[in-house]
Design a protein around this motif. Structure first.
Motif, short mmCIF file in Angstrom:
data_model
loop_
_atom_site.label_atom_id
_atom_site.label_comp_id
_atom_site.label_asym_id
_atom_site.label_seq_id
_atom_site.Cartn_x
_atom_site.Cartn_y
_atom_site.Cartn_z
N TYR A 42 3.84 42.03 -4.59
CA TYR A 42 3.93 42.95 -5.72
C TYR A 42 4.02 44.39 -5.23
O TYR A 42 4.78 45.19 -5.75
CB TYR A 42 2.75 42.78 -6.67
CG TYR A 42 2.68 41.44 -7.36
CD1 TYR A 42 3.58 40.41 -7.07
CD2 TYR A 42 1.71 41.18 -8.29
CE1 TYR A 42 3.50 39.18 -7.70
CE2 TYR A 42 1.62 39.95 -8.93
CZ TYR A 42 2.52 38.96 -8.63
OH TYR A 42 2.44 37.75 -9.25
N TYR A 75 9.27 35.87 -11.04
CA TYR A 75 7.85 35.64 -11.30
C TYR A 75 7.06 36.92 -11.05
O TYR A 75 6.22 37.33 -11.87
CB TYR A 75 7.33 34.50 -10.43
CG TYR A 75 5.89 34.18 -10.68
CD1 TYR A 75 5.51 33.33 -11.71
CD2 TYR A 75 4.88 34.74 -9.88
CE1 TYR A 75 4.18 33.04 -11.96
CE2 TYR A 75 3.55 34.46 -10.12
CZ TYR A 75 3.21 33.61 -11.16
OH TYR A 75 1.88 33.33 -11.38
N THR A 78 7.89 39.67 -13.63
CA THR A 78 7.29 39.34 -14.93
C THR A 78 5.81 39.74 -14.94
O THR A 78 5.33 40.32 -15.91
CB THR A 78 7.44 37.83 -15.22
OG1 THR A 78 8.84 37.54 -15.29
CG2 THR A 78 6.78 37.44 -16.52
N ARG A 79 5.11 39.45 -13.88
CA ARG A 79 3.68 39.81 -13.79
C ARG A 79 3.51 41.33 -13.79
O ARG A 79 2.66 41.87 -14.49
CB ARG A 79 3.08 39.20 -12.52
CG ARG A 79 1.64 39.53 -12.28
CD ARG A 79 0.75 38.93 -13.38
NE ARG A 79 -0.63 38.93 -13.04
CZ ARG A 79 -1.43 39.98 -13.10
NH1 ARG A 79 -0.97 41.13 -13.47
NH2 ARG A 79 -2.70 39.88 -12.77
N GLU A 81 5.56 43.46 -14.99
CA GLU A 81 5.99 43.92 -16.31
C GLU A 81 4.83 43.81 -17.31
O GLU A 81 4.60 44.73 -18.11
CB GLU A 81 7.17 43.06 -16.76
CG GLU A 81 8.02 43.64 -17.84
CD GLU A 81 9.28 42.81 -18.07
OE1 GLU A 81 10.22 43.40 -18.60
OE2 GLU A 81 9.31 41.61 -17.75
N LYS A 82 4.07 42.72 -17.24
CA LYS A 82 2.91 42.56 -18.13
C LYS A 82 1.87 43.65 -17.90
O LYS A 82 1.16 44.04 -18.83
CB LYS A 82 2.27 41.18 -17.92
CG LYS A 82 3.07 40.05 -18.49
CD LYS A 82 2.40 38.71 -18.21
CE LYS A 82 3.29 37.59 -18.70
NZ LYS A 82 2.75 36.27 -18.34
N ASP A 83 1.77 44.13 -16.66
CA ASP A 83 0.82 45.19 -16.33
C ASP A 83 1.38 46.59 -16.60
O ASP A 83 0.70 47.58 -16.34
CB ASP A 83 0.41 45.09 -14.86
CG ASP A 83 -0.42 43.84 -14.58
OD1 ASP A 83 -0.99 43.26 -15.53
OD2 ASP A 83 -0.50 43.45 -13.40
N GLY A 84 2.63 46.66 -17.06
CA GLY A 84 3.24 47.95 -17.36
C GLY A 84 3.71 48.73 -16.15
O GLY A 84 3.97 49.93 -16.24
N ARG A 87 9.60 47.54 -15.68
CA ARG A 87 10.23 47.05 -16.90
C ARG A 87 11.62 46.55 -16.54
O ARG A 87 12.24 47.01 -15.59
CB ARG A 87 10.26 48.12 -17.98
CG ARG A 87 11.35 49.10 -17.87
CD ARG A 87 11.43 50.07 -19.06
NE ARG A 87 12.14 51.23 -18.61
CZ ARG A 87 11.60 52.28 -18.00
NH1 ARG A 87 10.30 52.34 -17.82
NH2 ARG A 87 12.33 53.27 -17.59
N ARG A 88 12.06 45.58 -17.31
CA ARG A 88 13.41 45.05 -17.12
C ARG A 88 14.34 45.68 -18.14
O ARG A 88 13.97 45.86 -19.29
CB ARG A 88 13.42 43.53 -17.28
CG ARG A 88 13.41 42.84 -15.95
CD ARG A 88 13.54 41.38 -16.14
NE ARG A 88 12.20 40.87 -16.35
CZ ARG A 88 11.79 39.69 -15.95
NH1 ARG A 88 12.62 38.89 -15.36
NH2 ARG A 88 10.57 39.29 -16.17
#
Length: 171
Positions: A42, A75, A78-79, A81-84, A87-88
């Protein structure tokens, strides 16, 4: 076909590489988990995006730069992205593609994590080598990487991870 067994010297070099690579990756993961709450992958996604123009890269280009499969990248993004932190976005020049963009928060997280990560890399690797060994290390791994991509005198044009498809093809 005759098996080309490793010589004793090659076997020692191979085992030393495996041991060192495993230890370094484990130490980097532990340091980043403890200090930044994220695995090395990450962090690498954030760092790579931070170096890209406008802090954006097409997902396929990001996978290539990181030398990972597209599914593993998806994957991770996406993780994040969830944490801000990422972004896609739709790819403006190719409707089939998407772009990963580093958010301002992602950049701030990276800025906080980078000093500890760099110090860990330095202490694990570069503080143990002299300048000539650093030059040799770069030369060795550049040659190995080039061979996987069909370049150099011993190129094999191996299947590279970012080109692999996982799962079932779309109808």
């Amino acid at each position: 076909m005759t098996t080309r067994w490793l010589t004793p010297e090659e076997q020692r070099a191979w085992r030393a590489y495996i041991a060192a690579a495993s230890l370094v990756e484990d130490a980097l993961d532990r340091q980043l988990q403890q200090e930044a709450g994220m695995p090395h992958l990450y962090y690498s996604i954030l760092a790579t995006l931070s170096e890209a123009p406008e802090r954006r890269l097409r997902m396929t280009d990001l996978a290539e730069r990181l030398k990972i499969t597209r599914s593993r990248l998806t994957y991770g993004v996406t993780r994040l992205e969830k944490d801000g932190l990422v972004r896609r976005e739709d790819c403006r020049w190719d409707r089939r593609g998407s772009v990963a963009a580093l958010t301002d928060e992602g950049y701030r997280v990276l800025e906080r994590a980078a000093p500890g990560h760099v110090e860990t890399v330095r202490s694990l690797l570069f503080d143990r080598l002299n300048p000539e060994q650093v030059r040799q290390l770069e030369e060795i791994f550049t040659a190995i990487g080039a061979g996987f991509q069909g370049e150099g005198p011993h190129a094999t044009a191996e299947d590279v991870p970012w080109r692999r498809r996982s799962g079932k093809p779309c109808p």
